[in-house]
Design an enzyme around this catalytic site. Structure first.
Site, PDB file in Angstrom:
ATOM      1  N   ASN A 293       0.849  -1.191   0.000  1.00 41.38           N
ATOM      2  CA  ASN A 293       0.000   0.000   0.000  1.00 41.38           C
ATOM      3  C   ASN A 293       0.889   1.247   0.000  1.00 41.38           C
ATOM      4  O   ASN A 293       1.702   1.437   0.908  1.00 41.38           O
ATOM      5  CB  ASN A 293      -0.897  -0.032   1.252  1.00 41.38           C
ATOM      6  CG  ASN A 293      -1.830   1.153   1.290  1.00 41.38           C
ATOM      7  OD1 ASN A 293      -1.416   2.286   1.108  1.00 41.38           O
ATOM      8  ND2 ASN A 293      -3.101   0.889   1.527  1.00 41.38           N
TER       9      ASN A 293
ATOM     10  N   HIS B  69       0.916   6.337   1.684  1.00 40.86           N
ATOM     11  CA  HIS B  69       1.688   7.328   2.435  1.00 40.86           C
ATOM     12  C   HIS B  69       2.804   7.991   1.617  1.00 40.86           C
ATOM     13  O   HIS B  69       3.398   8.970   2.069  1.00 40.86           O
ATOM     14  CB  HIS B  69       2.186   6.739   3.753  1.00 40.86           C
ATOM     15  CG  HIS B  69       1.024   6.459   4.661  1.00 40.86           C
ATOM     16  ND1 HIS B  69       0.150   7.451   5.051  1.00 40.86           N
ATOM     17  CD2 HIS B  69       0.536   5.308   5.170  1.00 40.86           C
ATOM     18  CE1 HIS B  69      -0.805   6.925   5.795  1.00 40.86           C
ATOM     19  NE2 HIS B  69      -0.593   5.622   5.875  1.00 40.86           N
TER      20      HIS B  69
ATOM     21  N   HIS C  95      -5.713   3.520  -1.649  1.00 37.86           N
ATOM     22  CA  HIS C  95      -7.068   3.774  -1.156  1.00 37.86           C
ATOM     23  C   HIS C  95      -7.500   5.150  -1.638  1.00 37.86           C
ATOM     24  O   HIS C  95      -6.936   6.160  -1.217  1.00 37.86           O
ATOM     25  CB  HIS C  95      -7.054   3.701   0.374  1.00 37.86           C
ATOM     26  CG  HIS C  95      -8.404   3.832   1.015  1.00 37.86           C
ATOM     27  ND1 HIS C  95      -8.599   3.604   2.352  1.00 37.86           N
ATOM     28  CD2 HIS C  95      -9.630   4.159   0.513  1.00 37.86           C
ATOM     29  CE1 HIS C  95      -9.877   3.794   2.662  1.00 37.86           C
ATOM     30  NE2 HIS C  95     -10.514   4.147   1.548  1.00 37.86           N
TER      31      HIS C  95
ATOM     32  N   ARG D 110      -9.693   7.711  -1.048  1.00 39.26           N
ATOM     33  CA  ARG D 110     -10.643   8.094  -0.007  1.00 39.26           C
ATOM     34  C   ARG D 110     -11.556   9.195  -0.517  1.00 39.26           C
ATOM     35  O   ARG D 110     -11.186   9.961  -1.406  1.00 39.26           O
ATOM     36  CB  ARG D 110      -9.897   8.581   1.237  1.00 39.26           C
ATOM     37  CG  ARG D 110      -9.050   7.512   1.909  1.00 39.26           C
ATOM     38  CD  ARG D 110      -8.500   8.016   3.217  1.00 39.26           C
ATOM     39  NE  ARG D 110      -9.526   8.028   4.231  1.00 39.26           N
ATOM     40  CZ  ARG D 110      -9.675   7.088   5.164  1.00 39.26           C
ATOM     41  NH1 ARG D 110      -8.826   6.096   5.243  1.00 39.26           N
ATOM     42  NH2 ARG D 110     -10.646   7.161   6.024  1.00 39.26           N
TER      43      ARG D 110
ATOM     44  N   ARG E 214      -7.411  12.496   0.769  1.00 39.46           N
ATOM     45  CA  ARG E 214      -6.331  13.011   1.622  1.00 39.46           C
ATOM     46  C   ARG E 214      -4.941  12.552   1.167  1.00 39.46           C
ATOM     47  O   ARG E 214      -3.953  13.155   1.503  1.00 39.46           O
ATOM     48  CB  ARG E 214      -6.560  12.649   3.077  1.00 39.46           C
ATOM     49  CG  ARG E 214      -6.400  11.182   3.377  1.00 39.46           C
ATOM     50  CD  ARG E 214      -6.431  10.917   4.848  1.00 39.46           C
ATOM     51  NE  ARG E 214      -7.779  11.031   5.374  1.00 39.46           N
ATOM     52  CZ  ARG E 214      -8.192  10.368   6.466  1.00 39.46           C
ATOM     53  NH1 ARG E 214      -7.340   9.600   7.118  1.00 39.46           N
ATOM     54  NH2 ARG E 214      -9.423  10.482   6.897  1.00 39.46           N
TER      55      ARG E 214
ATOM     56  N   GLU F 138      -8.482   0.110  -2.964  1.00 43.53           N
ATOM     57  CA  GLU F 138      -9.360   0.085  -1.799  1.00 43.53           C
ATOM     58  C   GLU F 138     -10.345   1.223  -1.954  1.00 43.53           C
ATOM     59  O   GLU F 138      -9.945   2.354  -2.305  1.00 43.53           O
ATOM     60  CB  GLU F 138      -8.553   0.308  -0.518  1.00 43.53           C
ATOM     61  CG  GLU F 138      -7.670  -0.846  -0.148  1.00 43.53           C
ATOM     62  CD  GLU F 138      -6.783  -0.507   1.029  1.00 43.53           C
ATOM     63  OE1 GLU F 138      -6.943   0.568   1.639  1.00 43.53           O
ATOM     64  OE2 GLU F 138      -5.898  -1.305   1.323  1.00 43.53           O
TER      65      GLU F 138
ATOM     66  N   THR G 148      -8.235   3.003   8.145  1.00 42.67           N
ATOM     67  CA  THR G 148      -9.456   2.191   8.178  1.00 42.67           C
ATOM     68  C   THR G 148      -9.637   1.557   9.555  1.00 42.67           C
ATOM     69  O   THR G 148      -8.734   0.918  10.079  1.00 42.67           O
ATOM     70  CB  THR G 148      -9.366   1.070   7.114  1.00 42.67           C
ATOM     71  OG1 THR G 148      -8.854   1.646   5.924  1.00 42.67           O
ATOM     72  CG2 THR G 148     -10.721   0.456   6.856  1.00 42.67           C
TER      73      THR G 148
ATOM     74  N   GLU H 168     -10.653  -9.923   2.523  1.00 47.22           N
ATOM     75  CA  GLU H 168      -9.370  -9.547   3.122  1.00 47.22           C
ATOM     76  C   GLU H 168      -9.639  -9.470   4.608  1.00 47.22           C
ATOM     77  O   GLU H 168     -10.485  -8.687   5.061  1.00 47.22           O
ATOM     78  CB  GLU H 168      -8.859  -8.202   2.592  1.00 47.22           C
ATOM     79  CG  GLU H 168      -7.546  -7.814   3.277  1.00 47.22           C
ATOM     80  CD  GLU H 168      -6.906  -6.545   2.726  1.00 47.22           C
ATOM     81  OE1 GLU H 168      -7.103  -6.240   1.519  1.00 47.22           O
ATOM     82  OE2 GLU H 168      -6.236  -5.847   3.507  1.00 47.22           O
TER      83      GLU H 168
ATOM     84  N   HIS I 169      -3.604  -4.986   7.438  1.00 53.90           N
ATOM     85  CA  HIS I 169      -3.763  -3.905   8.414  1.00 53.90           C
ATOM     86  C   HIS I 169      -2.920  -4.155   9.652  1.00 53.90           C
ATOM     87  O   HIS I 169      -3.096  -5.152  10.336  1.00 53.90           O
ATOM     88  CB  HIS I 169      -5.220  -3.660   8.826  1.00 53.90           C
ATOM     89  CG  HIS I 169      -5.429  -2.207   9.167  1.00 53.90           C
ATOM     90  ND1 HIS I 169      -5.073  -1.678  10.368  1.00 53.90           N
ATOM     91  CD2 HIS I 169      -5.879  -1.173   8.423  1.00 53.90           C
ATOM     92  CE1 HIS I 169      -5.327  -0.380  10.364  1.00 53.90           C
ATOM     93  NE2 HIS I 169      -5.806  -0.042   9.191  1.00 53.90           N
TER      94      HIS I 169
END
Ligand code: PXP
Length: 266
Positions: free
Chosen positions: A6, A9, A42, A44, A48, A68, A99, A151, A191
């Site tokens: 992922n 970031h 993701h 969102r 963000r 995601e 999440t 998942e 996660h």
């Protein structure tokens, strides 16, 4: 077992200065070159970190995007237009840092069935996944809603500091994996997974892929993204090998080589 990385970031860092670097597209290529099987982002509702254009370009150029997304109508519309290799439906709250918890598929199976059917209608090869707690009722609901994968949310296991609590969470995860496979679902997990707790997870049979973000990007700050991805893959492969060879207490053998010091340079 495969690794999806992922890269949200990387976009968080880019957005912090309103620049066009570091580039999530560049990061996508680096993680794939390093051996990851998928890139995960993701999109969102508040945008963000990852933005629409990132998703479009990464999906188009790599063909290995796992997107995601929430079940929000507008986001689903964008995803159906882009058609990444796979989509993972997650719950989303505006104020959360990341999440929180799994999706309550059982509460509205029809809503999620509409989503999986819309993807299958656009392409019969599309892959849909539901991010859920290790819960048998939610697993059955995901099957009924037409998802190909679940998942399993590993956040509770990862956050558990007490040994007994941790063992309990691990048992729940094992049971959910077994049940999912029995009813015909494929299983990923993600996660809160990091360079230490991934050992326990990789020793469980039945997972297809782990989706890991924060720990890899954190390590990449010191060691570089390629090295951080390779190290995670190395631990997963070592655990698989230990399982295959029936090595006694494999977790301690693998974890011993991965000290906190080495991971985050604390
Ligand atoms: N899987 C899902 C569904 C997620 O929402 C996240 C966080 O974006 C992850 C995996 C990765 O979690 P982490 O960043 O804690 O590794």
């Amino acid at each position: 077992m495969k690794l999806g990385v992922n890269i949200d970031h990387i976009a968080t860092l880019r957005n912090a200065r309103g620049e066009n670097f570091p580039s999530p597209v560049h990061a996508a290529f680096v993680v794939l070159e390093a051996g990851a099987s998928n890139v995960t982002c993701h999109l969102r509702e508040d945008r963000r970190h990852i933005r629409d254009n990132d998703v479009r370009i990464i999906s188009e150029l790599t063909k290995k995007l796992n997107l995601e997304m929430s079940a929000d109508e507008k986001i689903v519309e964008i995803a159906i237009d882009i058609m990444p290799r796979s989509v993972t439906v997650v719950p989303e709250k505006r104020k959360e840092l990341t999440t929180e918890g799994g999706l309550d598929v059982a509460a509205d199976i029809k809503r999620y069935k509409n989503i999986t059917e819309a993807f299958k209608f656009k392409s019969s090869d599309s892959i849909t996944s539901a991010f859920i707690e290790p819960d048998l009722r939610q697993t059955d609901a995901a099957m009924e809603a037409g998802f190909d994968f679940i998942e399993i949310h590993t956040g509770r296991y990862a956050g558990e500091t007490n040994e007994t609590g941790r063992a309990k969470e691990l048992e729940k995860i094992k049971r959910a994996v077994e049940h999912a496979l029995k009813i015909g679902l494929k299983v990923n997990a993600g996660h809160g997974l990091d360079y230490k707790n991934i050992c326990d997870m990789a020793l469980i049979d039945g997972f297809e892929e782990f989706n890991i973000g924060f720990s890899i990007v954190s390590k990449a700050v010191f060691d570089g993204l390629e090295s951080a991805v390779k190290e995670m893959l190395g631990i997963i492969k070592a655990a698989e090998f230990a399982k295959f060879q029936s090595i006694k207490n494999p977790n301690s053998v693998i974890a011993r080589s991965v000290s906190d010091e080495a991971i985050y340079r604390r």
